[in-house]
Design a protein around this motif. Structure first.
Motif, PDB file in Angstrom:
ATOM      1  N   ALA A 114       0.833  -1.201   0.000  1.00 19.95           N
ATOM      2  CA  ALA A 114       0.000   0.000   0.000  1.00 19.95           C
ATOM      3  C   ALA A 114       0.869   1.253   0.000  1.00 19.95           C
ATOM      4  O   ALA A 114       0.523   2.261  -0.632  1.00 19.95           O
ATOM      5  CB  ALA A 114      -0.934  -0.007   1.210  1.00 19.95           C
ATOM      6  N   GLY A 115       2.009   1.181   0.697  1.00 25.20           N
ATOM      7  CA  GLY A 115       2.921   2.326   0.700  1.00 25.20           C
ATOM      8  C   GLY A 115       3.460   2.633  -0.690  1.00 25.20           C
ATOM      9  O   GLY A 115       3.580   3.809  -1.076  1.00 25.20           O
ATOM     10  N   GLN A 116       3.796   1.596  -1.449  1.00 17.33           N
ATOM     11  CA  GLN A 116       4.248   1.820  -2.828  1.00 17.33           C
ATOM     12  C   GLN A 116       3.103   2.364  -3.695  1.00 17.33           C
ATOM     13  O   GLN A 116       3.323   3.182  -4.596  1.00 17.33           O
ATOM     14  CB  GLN A 116       4.796   0.523  -3.416  1.00 17.33           C
ATOM     15  N   ARG A 121       0.991   6.668  -6.888  1.00 14.39           N
ATOM     16  CA  ARG A 121      -0.243   7.381  -7.204  1.00 14.39           C
ATOM     17  C   ARG A 121      -0.233   8.823  -6.693  1.00 14.39           C
ATOM     18  O   ARG A 121      -0.828   9.706  -7.331  1.00 14.39           O
ATOM     19  CB  ARG A 121      -1.447   6.638  -6.618  1.00 14.39           C
ATOM     20  N   GLN A 122       0.415   9.073  -5.553  1.00 15.23           N
ATOM     21  CA  GLN A 122       0.349  10.396  -4.927  1.00 15.23           C
ATOM     22  C   GLN A 122       1.597  11.239  -5.139  1.00 15.23           C
ATOM     23  O   GLN A 122       1.501  12.435  -5.400  1.00 15.23           O
ATOM     24  CB  GLN A 122       0.104  10.240  -3.413  1.00 15.23           C
ATOM     25  N   TYR A 123       2.762  10.644  -4.992  1.00 16.69           N
ATOM     26  CA  TYR A 123       3.997  11.422  -4.954  1.00 16.69           C
ATOM     27  C   TYR A 123       4.764  11.424  -6.273  1.00 16.69           C
ATOM     28  O   TYR A 123       5.274  12.462  -6.699  1.00 16.69           O
ATOM     29  CB  TYR A 123       4.910  10.900  -3.843  1.00 16.69           C
ATOM     30  N   ILE A 128       8.023  13.193 -11.328  1.00 19.26           N
ATOM     31  CA  ILE A 128       8.373  12.796 -12.689  1.00 19.26           C
ATOM     32  C   ILE A 128       7.387  13.420 -13.671  1.00 19.26           C
ATOM     33  O   ILE A 128       6.182  13.199 -13.572  1.00 19.26           O
ATOM     34  CB  ILE A 128       8.368  11.263 -12.821  1.00 19.26           C
ATOM     35  N   ARG A 129       7.891  14.171 -14.589  1.00 22.28           N
ATOM     36  CA  ARG A 129       7.012  14.876 -15.534  1.00 22.28           C
ATOM     37  C   ARG A 129       6.370  13.935 -16.538  1.00 22.28           C
ATOM     38  O   ARG A 129       5.200  14.086 -16.884  1.00 22.28           O
ATOM     39  CB  ARG A 129       7.809  15.958 -16.269  1.00 22.28           C
ATOM     40  N   ASP A 130       7.145  12.994 -17.056  1.00 28.58           N
ATOM     41  CA  ASP A 130       6.610  12.062 -18.049  1.00 28.58           C
ATOM     42  C   ASP A 130       5.868  10.950 -17.311  1.00 28.58           C
ATOM     43  O   ASP A 130       6.474  10.026 -16.768  1.00 28.58           O
ATOM     44  CB  ASP A 130       7.756  11.482 -18.878  1.00 28.58           C
ATOM     45  N   GLN A 131       4.549  11.035 -17.295  1.00 27.59           N
ATOM     46  CA  GLN A 131       3.749  10.095 -16.534  1.00 27.59           C
ATOM     47  C   GLN A 131       3.816   8.668 -17.080  1.00 27.59           C
ATOM     48  O   GLN A 131       3.490   7.711 -16.373  1.00 27.59           O
ATOM     49  CB  GLN A 131       2.297  10.565 -16.484  1.00 27.59           C
ATOM     50  N   ARG A 132       4.299   8.521 -18.312  1.00 26.37           N
ATOM     51  CA  ARG A 132       4.452   7.174 -18.860  1.00 26.37           C
ATOM     52  C   ARG A 132       5.495   6.382 -18.083  1.00 26.37           C
ATOM     53  O   ARG A 132       5.431   5.161 -18.027  1.00 26.37           O
ATOM     54  CB  ARG A 132       4.852   7.260 -20.338  1.00 26.37           C
ATOM     55  N   GLN A 133       6.433   7.094 -17.465  1.00 23.80           N
ATOM     56  CA  GLN A 133       7.488   6.417 -16.710  1.00 23.80           C
ATOM     57  C   GLN A 133       6.976   5.772 -15.429  1.00 23.80           C
ATOM     58  O   GLN A 133       7.621   4.873 -14.883  1.00 23.80           O
ATOM     59  CB  GLN A 133       8.606   7.409 -16.371  1.00 23.80           C
ATOM     60  N   ILE A 134       5.845   6.226 -14.925  1.00 26.63           N
ATOM     61  CA  ILE A 134       5.334   5.676 -13.664  1.00 26.63           C
ATOM     62  C   ILE A 134       4.090   4.814 -13.860  1.00 26.63           C
ATOM     63  O   ILE A 134       3.585   4.248 -12.890  1.00 26.63           O
ATOM     64  CB  ILE A 134       5.023   6.802 -12.656  1.00 26.63           C
ATOM     65  N   VAL A 138       2.195   2.392 -11.046  1.00 22.28           N
ATOM     66  CA  VAL A 138       0.827   2.650 -10.598  1.00 22.28           C
ATOM     67  C   VAL A 138      -0.016   1.395 -10.731  1.00 22.28           C
ATOM     68  O   VAL A 138      -0.711   0.977  -9.789  1.00 22.28           O
ATOM     69  CB  VAL A 138       0.193   3.808 -11.403  1.00 22.28           C
ATOM     70  N   ARG A 139       0.055   0.763 -11.896  1.00 17.97           N
ATOM     71  CA  ARG A 139      -0.767  -0.426 -12.139  1.00 17.97           C
ATOM     72  C   ARG A 139      -0.329  -1.590 -11.253  1.00 17.97           C
ATOM     73  O   ARG A 139      -1.169  -2.284 -10.651  1.00 17.97           O
ATOM     74  CB  ARG A 139      -0.681  -0.819 -13.611  1.00 17.97           C
ATOM     75  N   ARG A 140       0.967  -1.797 -11.165  1.00 18.67           N
ATOM     76  CA  ARG A 140       1.491  -2.935 -10.392  1.00 18.67           C
ATOM     77  C   ARG A 140       1.050  -2.870  -8.933  1.00 18.67           C
ATOM     78  O   ARG A 140       0.519  -3.853  -8.387  1.00 18.67           O
ATOM     79  CB  ARG A 140       3.021  -2.927 -10.467  1.00 18.67           C
ATOM     80  N   TYR A 141       1.237  -1.741  -8.288  1.00 18.13           N
ATOM     81  CA  TYR A 141       0.967  -1.669  -6.858  1.00 18.13           C
ATOM     82  C   TYR A 141      -0.519  -1.462  -6.554  1.00 18.13           C
ATOM     83  O   TYR A 141      -1.009  -1.930  -5.533  1.00 18.13           O
ATOM     84  CB  TYR A 141       1.845  -0.599  -6.209  1.00 18.13           C
ATOM     85  N   THR A 142      -1.233  -0.801  -7.444  1.00 17.65           N
ATOM     86  CA  THR A 142      -2.676  -0.684  -7.260  1.00 17.65           C
ATOM     87  C   THR A 142      -3.329  -2.065  -7.346  1.00 17.65           C
ATOM     88  O   THR A 142      -4.205  -2.403  -6.535  1.00 17.65           O
ATOM     89  CB  THR A 142      -3.291   0.267  -8.298  1.00 17.65           C
ATOM     90  N   ASP A 143      -2.882  -2.865  -8.308  1.00 16.04           N
ATOM     91  CA  ASP A 143      -3.431  -4.224  -8.441  1.00 16.04           C
ATOM     92  C   ASP A 143      -3.073  -5.076  -7.229  1.00 16.04           C
ATOM     93  O   ASP A 143      -3.907  -5.851  -6.737  1.00 16.04           O
ATOM     94  CB  ASP A 143      -2.902  -4.887  -9.713  1.00 16.04           C
TER      95      ASP A 143
END
Length: 239
Positions: A114-116, A121-123, A128-134, A138-143
């Motif tokens: 949950a911390g990741q 998702r929040q920080y 990072i400006r290019d959101q494709r890099q994260i 986002v998907r991995r830890y949200t899932d």
């Protein structure tokens, strides 16, 4: 007890675990704020208590041998407080093993995952400006957080609390269920939702969750102060 336990603390899910436990057990304590956004967790005086440079930590001036005892890591703190108070951590081996399993599940799984999720998702979007890099993070830890919610929901299908009776395992897990920050909805998990209400209505949980609330800051915000705090929190290395 002649002196209160010193609680080295900042209002985060890991800090709330211990403030909730202290309130539930009726153990006198005093808060020693550790401003993690300002790097106070890396000061030598604190690291002498918490070598990992993470809060919470406690110092019990009345340890088992009558001498002060310092403890870091929230799971170890909860076990110690349960032993000290004789509450929410029964001595029966089978019951204790049941509690320990869910306590370690929280400290080894729910909390880190949950911390990741919070981080990506929040920080990360503020760093990072290019959101494709994260996107993958986002998907991995949200899932994975969704999967862990499901584990709890199934566990709570036929019982009110994680280990049967209310225990330190519930105190550890409850602060980490933050669906609004984790891309989840509790409507998918009715047993977990009911447990969240059941635990959250306890007066000691309400009091423990409120400790230091005025100190909280939005580290995902824009501005120099939040940016400096993110560099402190997320830029540390071994040397």
């Amino acid at each position: 007890m002649t002196q209160p336990i010193a609680l080295w603390y900042w209002p985060t899910p890991n800090g709330w675990k211990v403030s909730i436990a202290l309130e539930e057990m009726g153990i006198p304590y005093e808060v020693r704020p550790v401003n993690i956004g300002a790097g106070e967790q890396f000061e030598p005086a604190f690291q002498a208590i918490s070598p990992n440079g993470r809060m919470p930590a406690i110092v019990d001036p009345d340890g088992p041998d009558g001498e002060p005892l310092s403890i870091f890591e929230s799971g170890a703190i909860l076990q110690y407080l349960g032993n000290k108070s004789g509450q929410f951590y029964p001595a029966d081996v089978r019951t204790r093993v049941e509690i320990d399993q869910w306590l370690f599940w929280q400290v080894g799984g729910l909390g880190p995952m949950a911390g990741q999720t919070h981080h990506f998702r929040q920080y990360a979007p503020a760093i990072i400006r290019d959101q494709r890099q994260i996107a993958y993070g986002v998907r991995r830890y949200t899932d994975e957080t969704h999967r862990l919610y499901g584990v709890m929901d199934r566990r709570l299908a036929d019982r009110d609390y994680l280990a049967g009776d209310y225990s330190i395992a519930d105190m550890a897990a409850w602060p980490w269920i933050l669906p609004e920050y984790q891309g989840q909805t509790l409507e998918e998990f009715p047993n977990l939702k009911a447990w969240m209400v059941r635990v959250g209505e306890r007066p000691a949980v309400i009091a423990g969750r409120a400790v230091g609330e005025a100190m909280r800051r939005n580290l995902a915000a824009s501005g120099q102060s939040a940016e400096a705090a993110r560099k402190v929190l997320f830029g540390q290395r071994g040397r």
